[in-house]
Design an enzyme around this catalytic site. Structure first.
Site, PDB file in Angstrom:
ATOM      1  N   ARG A  77      10.234  40.282 -14.595  1.00 27.21           N
ATOM      2  CA  ARG A  77      11.212  39.849 -13.603  1.00 27.21           C
ATOM      3  C   ARG A  77      10.525  39.040 -12.510  1.00 27.21           C
ATOM      4  O   ARG A  77       9.411  39.375 -12.084  1.00 27.21           O
ATOM      5  CB  ARG A  77      11.894  41.061 -12.960  1.00 27.21           C
ATOM      6  CG  ARG A  77      13.002  41.651 -13.788  1.00 27.21           C
ATOM      7  CD  ARG A  77      14.231  40.725 -13.874  1.00 27.21           C
ATOM      8  NE  ARG A  77      15.306  41.289 -14.677  1.00 27.21           N
ATOM      9  CZ  ARG A  77      15.486  41.079 -15.982  1.00 27.21           C
ATOM     10  NH1 ARG A  77      14.657  40.308 -16.656  1.00 27.21           N
ATOM     11  NH2 ARG A  77      16.508  41.627 -16.623  1.00 27.21           N
ATOM     12  N   HIS A 102      13.767  31.561 -18.122  1.00 30.21           N
ATOM     13  CA  HIS A 102      14.207  32.945 -18.343  1.00 30.21           C
ATOM     14  C   HIS A 102      14.907  33.080 -19.709  1.00 30.21           C
ATOM     15  O   HIS A 102      16.039  33.541 -19.793  1.00 30.21           O
ATOM     16  CB  HIS A 102      15.139  33.414 -17.210  1.00 30.21           C
ATOM     17  CG  HIS A 102      15.344  34.917 -17.203  1.00 30.21           C
ATOM     18  ND1 HIS A 102      15.532  35.655 -16.069  1.00 30.21           N
ATOM     19  CD2 HIS A 102      15.387  35.824 -18.215  1.00 30.21           C
ATOM     20  CE1 HIS A 102      15.683  36.929 -16.373  1.00 30.21           C
ATOM     21  NE2 HIS A 102      15.608  37.052 -17.682  1.00 30.21           N
TER      22      HIS A 102
HETATM   23  P1  NDP Z   1      11.089  49.883 -21.027  1.00 31.32           P
HETATM   24  O1  NDP Z   1      11.876  50.729 -20.105  1.00 31.32           O
HETATM   25  O2  NDP Z   1      11.025  50.241 -22.473  1.00 31.32           O
HETATM   26  O3  NDP Z   1       9.571  49.772 -20.508  1.00 31.32           O
HETATM   27  C1  NDP Z   1       9.256  49.603 -19.168  1.00 31.32           C
HETATM   28  C2  NDP Z   1       7.768  49.869 -18.999  1.00 31.32           C
HETATM   29  O4  NDP Z   1       7.397  49.574 -17.652  1.00 31.32           O
HETATM   30  C3  NDP Z   1       7.394  51.341 -19.239  1.00 31.32           C
HETATM   31  O5  NDP Z   1       6.155  51.410 -19.915  1.00 31.32           O
HETATM   32  C4  NDP Z   1       7.269  51.881 -17.840  1.00 31.32           C
HETATM   33  O6  NDP Z   1       6.381  52.997 -17.707  1.00 31.32           O
HETATM   34  C5  NDP Z   1       6.686  50.686 -17.124  1.00 31.32           C
HETATM   35  N1  NDP Z   1       6.872  50.784 -15.688  1.00 31.32           N
HETATM   36  C6  NDP Z   1       8.030  50.879 -14.980  1.00 31.32           C
HETATM   37  N2  NDP Z   1       7.779  51.014 -13.665  1.00 31.32           N
HETATM   38  C7  NDP Z   1       6.433  51.004 -13.542  1.00 31.32           C
HETATM   39  C8  NDP Z   1       5.548  51.147 -12.442  1.00 31.32           C
HETATM   40  N3  NDP Z   1       6.001  51.323 -11.190  1.00 31.32           N
HETATM   41  N4  NDP Z   1       4.216  51.133 -12.690  1.00 31.32           N
HETATM   42  C9  NDP Z   1       3.754  50.974 -13.938  1.00 31.32           C
HETATM   43  N5  NDP Z   1       4.532  50.838 -15.037  1.00 31.32           N
HETATM   44  C10 NDP Z   1       5.851  50.857 -14.829  1.00 31.32           C
HETATM   45  O7  NDP Z   1      11.640  48.387 -20.851  1.00 31.32           O
HETATM   46  P2  NDP Z   1      11.543  47.170 -21.879  1.00 31.32           P
HETATM   47  O8  NDP Z   1      10.169  47.107 -22.385  1.00 31.32           O
HETATM   48  O9  NDP Z   1      12.657  47.218 -22.837  1.00 31.32           O
HETATM   49  O10 NDP Z   1      11.849  45.936 -20.879  1.00 31.32           O
HETATM   50  C11 NDP Z   1      11.004  45.673 -19.796  1.00 31.32           C
HETATM   51  C12 NDP Z   1      11.568  44.593 -18.885  1.00 31.32           C
HETATM   52  O11 NDP Z   1      11.456  43.307 -19.490  1.00 31.32           O
HETATM   53  C13 NDP Z   1      13.047  44.691 -18.567  1.00 31.32           C
HETATM   54  O12 NDP Z   1      13.306  45.669 -17.586  1.00 31.32           O
HETATM   55  C14 NDP Z   1      13.353  43.295 -18.078  1.00 31.32           C
HETATM   56  O13 NDP Z   1      13.116  43.222 -16.691  1.00 31.32           O
HETATM   57  C15 NDP Z   1      12.339  42.430 -18.798  1.00 31.32           C
HETATM   58  N6  NDP Z   1      12.986  41.554 -19.786  1.00 31.32           N
HETATM   59  C16 NDP Z   1      12.888  40.201 -19.610  1.00 31.32           C
HETATM   60  C17 NDP Z   1      13.469  39.345 -20.517  1.00 31.32           C
HETATM   61  C18 NDP Z   1      13.341  37.880 -20.388  1.00 31.32           C
HETATM   62  O14 NDP Z   1      14.038  37.144 -21.090  1.00 31.32           O
HETATM   63  N7  NDP Z   1      12.479  37.393 -19.526  1.00 31.32           N
HETATM   64  C19 NDP Z   1      14.217  39.849 -21.680  1.00 31.32           C
HETATM   65  C20 NDP Z   1      14.248  41.282 -21.762  1.00 31.32           C
HETATM   66  C21 NDP Z   1      13.644  42.086 -20.843  1.00 31.32           C
HETATM   67  P3  NDP Z   1       6.678  54.390 -18.461  1.00 31.32           P
HETATM   68  O15 NDP Z   1       6.366  54.099 -19.918  1.00 31.32           O
HETATM   69  O16 NDP Z   1       5.745  55.338 -17.847  1.00 31.32           O
HETATM   70  O17 NDP Z   1       8.131  54.705 -18.230  1.00 31.32           O
HETATM   71  C1  OXD Z   2      17.014  41.030 -20.145  1.00 30.36           C
HETATM   72  C2  OXD Z   2      16.843  39.617 -19.811  1.00 30.36           C
HETATM   73  O1  OXD Z   2      16.779  41.874 -19.283  1.00 30.36           O
HETATM   74  O2  OXD Z   2      17.267  38.751 -20.624  1.00 30.36           O
HETATM   75  O3  OXD Z   2      17.385  41.328 -21.297  1.00 30.36           O
HETATM   76  O4  OXD Z   2      16.271  39.289 -18.785  1.00 30.36           O
END
Ligand code: NDP
Ligand code: OXD
Length: 313
Positions: A228, A276
């Site tokens: 993000r 994005h």
């Molecule tokens: P998940 O919930 O599966 O994974 C999130 C990961 O981030 C987990 O490992 C979590 O830790 C870690 N995390 C969260 N907060 C913290 C923190 N404060 N410190 C360290 N680690 C942290 O999400 P996804 O993998 O499915 O998606 C991740 C993000 O990707 C989405 O939230 C979105 O913002 C972004 N995204 C962007 C897209 C794009 O087109 N650019 C498309 C899709 C997603 P833990 O394992 O301990 O819970």
């Molecule tokens: C998502 C994105 O969160 O597209 O899936 O950013």
């Protein structure tokens, strides 16, 4: 009972796919006439304030993406489960993006692009191989782990960083504040796939970039952010590119989207910008996924990939 589609973009392709995959449920569209008392589910991205209130039969909200920061700040969010997208189509798209950009940096492809434009034949450079390059994946969840496996197949030396400790065979995983410095110190390419939460807002900043490895084979640390834009401080990225703290940055997400015309990121020679779209939610695959979740729920099984609202992701 109805599924309400509440979108800030053209809802048409979504409505078509939901009608196909949920024939037993009437599909309503925000902005058209519908009976609010009959809405049982909402499928949404960036809902307008007020659009999710007065839905007395609501049972779940489906985010049309993996991220839910667009819902976390929503005023008076209804107290129902929020289900996010976590499925192969989206995950594989993100891994393609991450692997592609790690390889572009590994092979210095931007320089060969410039050479081609200048008709310059410079075959003397020998890039390192993937095994010489340490990638650190911040956010070791669904997306981070899939990307990490695929990077490892290419030979990269991959580690992860997550909020809570975890063990995934084949990877060194650092966690929390306590593990962050050691994780950064062994990272040549930093890939952020973090959700946006109060803890991760602004985390990609000057002080963090200064802790990245300085002894890597790429001539300086590289940032790839497809999580993000709210997690990055763009003024710090630019300053670090200019003083050598960062060698290059590949950014799919931005503090303000669309990226404003006047942003220096558009034209910086060592920044790669994408709009994005590293992992778009495909209407067909997402509607199938949501239909599957609704069928599970109606068969008495729990929803999957429910957001923990206290954690914010
Ligand atoms: P998940 O919930 O599966 O994974 C999130 C990961 O981030 C987990 O490992 C979590 O830790 C870690 N995390 C969260 N907060 C913290 C923190 N404060 N410190 C360290 N680690 C942290 O999400 P996804 O993998 O499915 O998606 C991740 C993000 O990707 C989405 O939230 C979105 O913002 C972004 N995204 C962007 C897209 C794009 O087109 N650019 C498309 C899709 C997603 P833990 O394992 O301990 O819970
Ligand atoms: C998502 C994105 O969160 O597209 O899936 O950013």
């Amino acid at each position: 009972m109805t599924l309400l589609v509440a979108l800030t973009w053209d809802p048409k392709p979504w409505v078509e796919r939901f009608r196909l995959h949920l024939p037993e449920h009437p599909i309503a569209v925000l902005g058209e006439d519908f009976d609010r008392s009959r809405v049982r589910y909402v499928a949404t991205w960036g809902p307008k304030p007020g659009s999710l209130s007065d839905l007395p039969a609501l049972e779940a909200i489906f985010s049309l993406g993996a991220g839910v920061d667009h819902l976390m700040g929503y005023p008076n969010l209804p107290n129902v489960p929020i289900v996010r997208v976590s499925q192969d189509d989206l995950t594989h798209r993100m891994s393609e993006y991450v692997v592609m950009h790690c390889l572009i940096h590994l092979r210095d492809q931007r320089r060969y692009d410039a050479d081609q434009r200048a008709k310059r034949w410079d075959s003397d450079r020998a890039p390192p191989i993937a095994g010489d390059v340490r990638v650190g994946v911040m956010g070791f969840g669904a997306l981070g782990q899939d990307a990490a496996y695929k990077l490892k197949v290419m030979g990269f030396d991959v580690a992860g960083w997550s909020r809570t400790p975890k063990s995934v065979e084949g990877f060194e995983i650092f966690s929390g504040e306590a593990g962050l410095d050691a994780f950064l110190a062994r990272t040549d390419i930093l890939v952020s796939l973090l959700p946006l939460t109060p803890e991760t807002r602004g985390i990609l900043n000057l002080s963090l970039f200064r802790k990245l490895a300085r002894n890597g084979r790429l001539g300086g640390p590289i940032l790839i952010n497809a999580g993000r834009g709210g997690s990055q401080v763009e003024a710090d990225i630019l300053a670090c590119l200019d003083d050598g703290t960062l060698k290059a940055a590949t950014l799919d997400v931005f503090e303000v989207e669309p990226l404003p015309q006047e942003s220096p990121l558009w034209t910086h020679p060592r920044v790669t910008v994408s709009p994005h779209n590293s992992a778009v939610s495909d209407p067909e695959m997402t509607a199938r996924y949501i239909a599957g979740q609704i069928r599970r729920h109606e068969a008495g099984e729990p929803f999957q990939n429910v957001v923990d609202q206290a954690r914010g992701y």
